[in-house]
Design a protein around this motif. Structure first.
Motif, PDB file in Angstrom:
ATOM      1  N   SER A 165      -1.370   3.155  13.731  1.00 52.64           N
ATOM      2  CA  SER A 165       0.245   4.105  13.999  1.00 52.64           C
ATOM      3  C   SER A 165       1.151   2.859  13.444  1.00 52.64           C
ATOM      4  CB  SER A 165       0.273   3.912  15.150  1.00 52.64           C
ATOM      5  OG  SER A 165       0.412   2.665  15.657  1.00 52.64           O
ATOM      6  N   LYS A 166       0.659   1.395  13.031  1.00 53.23           N
ATOM      7  CA  LYS A 166       1.655   0.556  12.734  1.00 53.23           C
ATOM      8  C   LYS A 166       2.515   0.965  10.851  1.00 53.23           C
ATOM      9  CE  LYS A 166      -0.369  -3.091  15.600  1.00 53.23           C
ATOM     10  NZ  LYS A 166       0.613  -2.940  16.696  1.00 53.23           N
ATOM     11  N   PHE A 167       1.426   1.075  10.223  1.00 50.93           N
ATOM     12  CA  PHE A 167       1.562   2.202   9.158  1.00 50.93           C
ATOM     13  C   PHE A 167       2.531   3.260   8.860  1.00 50.93           C
ATOM     14  CE2 PHE A 167      -2.377  -0.856   9.497  1.00 50.93           C
ATOM     15  CZ  PHE A 167      -2.038  -1.376   8.310  1.00 50.93           C
ATOM     16  N   ASN A 168       2.757   4.450   9.867  1.00 43.48           N
ATOM     17  CA  ASN A 168       3.503   5.008  10.223  1.00 43.48           C
ATOM     18  C   ASN A 168       4.517   5.094   8.829  1.00 43.48           C
ATOM     19  OD1 ASN A 168       3.302   7.482  10.877  1.00 43.48           O
ATOM     20  ND2 ASN A 168       4.612   7.378  12.880  1.00 43.48           N
ATOM     21  N   ILE A 169       5.545   4.025   9.196  1.00 38.84           N
ATOM     22  CA  ILE A 169       6.756   4.349   8.347  1.00 38.84           C
ATOM     23  C   ILE A 169       6.341   4.590   6.401  1.00 38.84           C
ATOM     24  CG2 ILE A 169       6.173   1.427   7.506  1.00 38.84           C
ATOM     25  CD1 ILE A 169       9.444   3.434   7.933  1.00 38.84           C
ATOM     26  N   LEU A 170       5.108   4.358   6.422  1.00 34.79           N
ATOM     27  CA  LEU A 170       4.874   4.839   5.163  1.00 34.79           C
ATOM     28  C   LEU A 170       4.995   6.144   4.619  1.00 34.79           C
ATOM     29  CD1 LEU A 170       0.759   2.564   4.822  1.00 34.79           C
ATOM     30  CD2 LEU A 170       3.570   2.076   3.190  1.00 34.79           C
ATOM     31  N   GLY A 171       4.555   7.131   5.912  1.00 33.81           N
ATOM     32  CA  GLY A 171       5.378   8.307   5.609  1.00 33.81           C
ATOM     33  C   GLY A 171       6.774   8.499   5.017  1.00 33.81           C
ATOM     34  N   THR A 172       7.285   7.711   5.333  1.00 35.61           N
ATOM     35  CA  THR A 172       8.663   8.040   5.157  1.00 35.61           C
ATOM     36  C   THR A 172       8.881   7.420   3.726  1.00 35.61           C
ATOM     37  OG1 THR A 172       9.705   7.905   7.089  1.00 35.61           O
ATOM     38  CG2 THR A 172      11.243   7.369   5.296  1.00 35.61           C
ATOM     39  N   VAL A 173       8.455   5.925   3.438  1.00 35.53           N
ATOM     40  CA  VAL A 173       8.586   5.433   1.838  1.00 35.53           C
ATOM     41  C   VAL A 173       7.964   6.484   1.050  1.00 35.53           C
ATOM     42  CG1 VAL A 173       7.388   3.628   0.834  1.00 35.53           C
ATOM     43  CG2 VAL A 173       7.942   2.655   2.867  1.00 35.53           C
ATOM     44  N   SER A 174       7.160   6.657   1.706  1.00 35.23           N
ATOM     45  CA  SER A 174       5.825   8.189   0.527  1.00 35.23           C
ATOM     46  C   SER A 174       7.045   8.861   0.004  1.00 35.23           C
ATOM     47  CB  SER A 174       4.754   8.746   1.260  1.00 35.23           C
ATOM     48  OG  SER A 174       4.158   7.496   1.302  1.00 35.23           O
ATOM     49  N   VAL A 175       7.745   9.448   0.836  1.00 38.72           N
ATOM     50  CA  VAL A 175       9.075  11.033   0.533  1.00 38.72           C
ATOM     51  C   VAL A 175      10.070  10.276  -0.036  1.00 38.72           C
ATOM     52  CG1 VAL A 175      10.356  11.859   1.442  1.00 38.72           C
ATOM     53  CG2 VAL A 175       8.074  12.323   3.064  1.00 38.72           C
ATOM     54  N   LEU A 176      10.328   9.580   0.541  1.00 38.22           N
ATOM     55  CA  LEU A 176      11.455   8.897  -0.433  1.00 38.22           C
ATOM     56  C   LEU A 176      10.880   8.325  -2.340  1.00 38.22           C
ATOM     57  CD1 LEU A 176      12.982   5.971   2.372  1.00 38.22           C
ATOM     58  CD2 LEU A 176      14.050   8.434   1.123  1.00 38.22           C
ATOM     59  N   TYR A 177       9.688   7.823  -1.807  1.00 38.71           N
ATOM     60  CA  TYR A 177       9.324   7.715  -3.319  1.00 38.71           C
ATOM     61  C   TYR A 177       9.035   9.064  -3.999  1.00 38.71           C
ATOM     62  CZ  TYR A 177       6.858   5.644  -7.498  1.00 38.71           C
ATOM     63  OH  TYR A 177       5.864   4.586  -9.009  1.00 38.71           O
ATOM     64  N   LEU A 178       8.430   9.743  -3.675  1.00 36.87           N
ATOM     65  CA  LEU A 178       8.423  11.094  -4.294  1.00 36.87           C
ATOM     66  C   LEU A 178       9.988  12.016  -5.243  1.00 36.87           C
ATOM     67  CD1 LEU A 178       5.708  13.208  -2.388  1.00 36.87           C
ATOM     68  CD2 LEU A 178       5.361  12.041  -4.923  1.00 36.87           C
ATOM     69  N   ILE A 179      10.763  11.726  -4.235  1.00 35.61           N
ATOM     70  CA  ILE A 179      12.371  12.159  -4.971  1.00 35.61           C
ATOM     71  C   ILE A 179      12.996  10.765  -6.109  1.00 35.61           C
ATOM     72  CG2 ILE A 179      14.672  12.139  -3.672  1.00 35.61           C
ATOM     73  CD1 ILE A 179      13.758  12.827  -0.980  1.00 35.61           C
ATOM     74  N   PHE A 180      12.266  10.186  -5.632  1.00 39.04           N
ATOM     75  CA  PHE A 180      12.799   9.101  -7.185  1.00 39.04           C
ATOM     76  C   PHE A 180      11.917   9.687  -7.647  1.00 39.04           C
ATOM     77  CE2 PHE A 180      11.154   5.283  -9.309  1.00 39.04           C
ATOM     78  CZ  PHE A 180      11.656   4.865 -10.314  1.00 39.04           C
TER      79      PHE A 180
ATOM     80  N   PHE B  60       0.548   7.375 -10.610  1.00 35.70           N
ATOM     81  CA  PHE B  60      -0.148   6.516 -10.349  1.00 35.70           C
ATOM     82  C   PHE B  60      -0.096   5.446  -8.875  1.00 35.70           C
ATOM     83  CE2 PHE B  60      -2.444   1.237  -9.911  1.00 35.70           C
ATOM     84  CZ  PHE B  60      -3.158   2.077  -9.669  1.00 35.70           C
ATOM     85  N   ILE B  61       1.265   4.953  -9.177  1.00 34.25           N
ATOM     86  CA  ILE B  61       1.786   4.014  -8.036  1.00 34.25           C
ATOM     87  C   ILE B  61       2.613   5.100  -6.784  1.00 34.25           C
ATOM     88  CG2 ILE B  61       3.467   3.384  -6.875  1.00 34.25           C
ATOM     89  CD1 ILE B  61       4.464   2.267  -9.659  1.00 34.25           C
ATOM     90  N   ALA B  62       2.398   6.304  -7.020  1.00 29.31           N
ATOM     91  CA  ALA B  62       3.048   7.167  -5.784  1.00 29.31           C
ATOM     92  C   ALA B  62       1.252   7.929  -5.446  1.00 29.31           C
ATOM     93  CB  ALA B  62       3.118   8.168  -6.209  1.00 29.31           C
ATOM     94  N   ARG B  63       0.456   7.757  -5.871  1.00 30.04           N
ATOM     95  CA  ARG B  63      -0.882   8.169  -5.233  1.00 30.04           C
ATOM     96  C   ARG B  63      -1.657   6.731  -4.636  1.00 30.04           C
ATOM     97  NH1 ARG B  63      -2.283  10.288 -11.296  1.00 30.04           N
ATOM     98  NH2 ARG B  63      -2.051  12.658 -11.021  1.00 30.04           N
ATOM     99  N   ILE B  64      -1.296   5.723  -5.118  1.00 31.12           N
ATOM    100  CA  ILE B  64      -1.519   4.660  -4.568  1.00 31.12           C
ATOM    101  C   ILE B  64      -0.806   4.807  -3.220  1.00 31.12           C
ATOM    102  CG2 ILE B  64      -1.296   2.144  -3.787  1.00 31.12           C
ATOM    103  CD1 ILE B  64      -3.452   2.428  -5.402  1.00 31.12           C
ATOM    104  N   PHE B  65       0.539   5.326  -2.898  1.00 31.30           N
ATOM    105  CA  PHE B  65       0.842   5.103  -1.531  1.00 31.30           C
ATOM    106  C   PHE B  65       0.416   6.019  -0.638  1.00 31.30           C
ATOM    107  CE2 PHE B  65       5.161   3.297  -3.067  1.00 31.30           C
ATOM    108  CZ  PHE B  65       4.805   2.115  -1.976  1.00 31.30           C
ATOM    109  N   LEU B  66       0.580   7.509  -1.259  1.00 34.02           N
ATOM    110  CA  LEU B  66      -0.700   8.153  -0.422  1.00 34.02           C
ATOM    111  C   LEU B  66      -1.634   8.311   0.245  1.00 34.02           C
ATOM    112  CD1 LEU B  66       1.240  11.134  -2.767  1.00 34.02           C
ATOM    113  CD2 LEU B  66       2.457  10.834  -0.589  1.00 34.02           C
ATOM    114  N   LEU B  67      -2.360   7.029  -0.824  1.00 28.14           N
ATOM    115  CA  LEU B  67      -3.727   7.341  -0.412  1.00 28.14           C
ATOM    116  C   LEU B  67      -4.238   6.517   0.651  1.00 28.14           C
ATOM    117  CD1 LEU B  67      -6.658   7.378  -0.822  1.00 28.14           C
ATOM    118  CD2 LEU B  67      -6.688   5.512  -2.567  1.00 28.14           C
ATOM    119  N   PHE B  68      -3.374   5.506   0.519  1.00 29.17           N
ATOM    120  CA  PHE B  68      -3.164   4.711   1.769  1.00 29.17           C
ATOM    121  C   PHE B  68      -2.688   5.245   2.889  1.00 29.17           C
ATOM    122  CE2 PHE B  68      -1.316   0.498   4.214  1.00 29.17           C
ATOM    123  CZ  PHE B  68      -2.585  -0.065   4.158  1.00 29.17           C
TER     124      PHE B  68
END
Length: 561
Positions: free
Chosen positions: A312-327, A441-449
């Protein structure tokens, strides 16, 4: 006897004179009457958090929860003679909010019966909870519906699901005979429909959870496959886009479905090389035949943990992933430009018509994309200004709608047609970028983790819902948990091998759980409550029956698309 009454009174009802600083222990109460304080009930099915941490309810908190229920069942629900004392009310650090779509939040401390979250924080929480894997399929849904129709459907579905969510928020206030300050939406369903409401809400909640886990498994297989392929190709200087129809520029876009007969690409890429090492890589690194099984060895042991608090400590990655997809989408649109032609009914070689009769596929995806109805009451409980709940909910839905429109419109409009047809847009729009693309590739890494950390949380929530209700224990034994996890993992592997279509999985599960939580229960509860108060009119009845029919039609039509 008088002494006994005096002793009991202080235990069962804290006196206002002694409450110098009541603190966060009594989480729900009316500040104008200290005697009306009610505890926050920690149900085994309502786990998670509103801060970045998803944890299971501790055994100590679970035991206190049972004692809370014991105190409140000694008298009628409307009788305040017996109120759970402070020493059996769990502290705020053990109070959690649960979203069936994978987001989880930890409640902040309460003072004077109100949460500490501002409207801005509340709006962001709702936005962050709703945005999930569905965002990857929005461009495909617009392609299936047609550009103009797709935009209209997104806005209309946003308004419809917002109204149904509003009805959920207001459902507790329609019950005047019982104190509903601590109720969640399943409690409202149980009040109106009895055990059927309880078990049906459990069933549809499991559908949404397991559907999300299957989508995660398919996507994780996809991202892991493309990540491995990128690393292998980079080391061996291999260009994997040559056999696939694509654009020939510095920002290549590919059409995998053209090579696979209109179906998602399930195999590894075709390399023209004689190297035996390359052939071995193709054999052992296949998207549908090997990679889904590799994930079993990695994720199955994690599902058997008693507590998923670490992930659960990595839940912030969800927000980071969405923001990166927008970028990513913004950058690609700037580089590719817009490619649009408008043909209302007749398709051309490179463009789809503006109106297509496959638009129900988009409505199925959007039902899950806008789904937050099962946990919205709990999320809004933590709002500092309760009178702004409806306004904040409306703003959050507007932002979610704009996010989906932004992603969908930019991906669809910038898709290079010609030389590629708009029909090449994949159910996961990242598949339209080659594995050699650095930004993808960076987006896939973010989303995979992120998905690998959220997947055990989803499995834990599904286990809590089912095993907690059936056996009364979220971890009856390692055997029960292992069998349950094998079933969930097996479903993910099978779908990743034979039906890796995330758009199809999302629309089926979304239409199924949406029928109950979005369309049926809110409308039916509103109709029943108005009828009980003799305030039901024909226009209201017809309108809400129409909403129920729309939900039923949304589910049925998915099987004919």
């Amino acid at each position: 006897m008088a002494n006994m009454d005096s002793d009991s009174r202080h235990l069962l009802i804290p006196e206002g004179d002694h409450e110098i600083n009541p603190g966060p222990m009594n989480i729900q109460f009316d500040s104008s009457d200290i005697r009306s304080k009610r505890p926050f009930y920690i149900e085994p099915t309502n786990i998670v958090n509103v801060n970045d941490v998803i944890q299971r309810v501790s055994d100590h908190a679970s035991a206190m929860n049972k004692r809370i229920h014991y105190y409140n069942r000694l008298t009628a629900p409307a009788d305040r003679a017996l109120i759970a004392p402070d020493h059996v009310v769990p502290g705020p650090e053990e109070c959690y909010v649960y979203s069936p779509l994978g987001s989880a939040y930890k409640l902040q401390s309460y003072t004077e019966g109100y949460g500490k979250n501002t409207s801005l924080v509340t709006i962001f929480m709702i936005w962050n909870t709703m945005l999930g894997t569905s965002i990857l399929s929005i461009p495909w849904g617009i392609k299936q519906a047609g550009f103009t129709t797709g935009m209209c459907v997104i806005m209309l579905m946003g308004l419809l699901t917002l109204y149904c969510c509003y009805r959920v928020v207001k459902s507790r206030s329609m019950i005047s005979s019982v104190d509903t300050t601590t109720w969640e939406y399943p409690d409202v369903c149980r009040y109106y429909f009895g055990s059927f409401g309880q078990w049906s809400s459990l069933l549809f909640s499991l559908v949404s959870l397991i559907g999300a886990m299957i989508v995660y498994w398919v996507l994780m297989s996809n991202f892991l496959f493309n990540t491995g392929k990128f690393i292998f190709n980079f080391i061996h200087h291999i260009n994997d886009t040559d056999p696939i129809p694509s654009t020939n520029d510095s920002n290549p876009v590919i059409c995998p479905s053209a090579r696979s007969g209109g179906h998602p690409d399930n195999g590894s890429v075709i390399f023209y090389a004689s190297d035996s090492g390359l052939q071995q890589f193709e054999k052992w690194w296949n998207k549908s035949k090997t990679v889904p099984f590799y994930l079993v060895g990695l994720l199955l042991p994690l599902l058997n943990f008693k507590s998923p608090s670490f992930f659960s400590k990595f839940n912030i990655l969800g927000t980071v992933s969405v923001l990166y997809l927008i970028f990513l989408v913004t950058w690609k649109a700037i580089r590719l430009g817009f490619h649009l032609e408008f043909h209302w009914f007749t398709p051309t070689e490179f463009f789809v018509p503006e109106i297509r009769f496959n638009f129900p596929q988009l409505t199925g995806v959007l039902t899950l994309a806008f789904f937050i109805h099962n946990c919205i009451i709990t999320l809004l409980k933590n709002n500092k200004n309760q009178e702004n709940n409806v306004r904040d909910l409306s703003i959050a839905y507007m932002l979610v709608t704009l996010t989906y429109l932004y992603i969908g419109i930019l991906v669809f409009a910038s898709f290079p047609s010609p030389p590629l047809s708009k029909d090449c847009i994949e159910q996961n729009f990242l598949d339209n970028f080659p594995s050699s693309d650095i930004l993808s590739f960076i987006a896939r890494i973010f989303l995979l983790f992120q998905m690998m950390t959220v997947y055990p949380l989803l499995g834990y929530l599904a286990r809590v819902q089912l095993l907690g209700h059936v056996f009364g224990d979220v971890y009856p034994s390692i055997f029960h948990v292992l069998i349950f996890n094998l079933f969930i993992v097996g479903a993910g592997v099978i779908m990743a091998c034979f039906y890796p279509n995330i758009g199809g999985i999302i629309r089926y599960s979304g239409a199924a759980c949406g029928l109950a939580f979005v369309f049926l229960y809110p409308s039916l509860i509103y109709i029943i409550s108005l009828h009980q108060e003799d305030r039901l009119t024909w226009p209201k009845l017809i309108f809400h029956v129409f909403i129920i029919i729309l939900g039923l039609a949304n589910l049925i039509v998915q099987f004919f698309m």
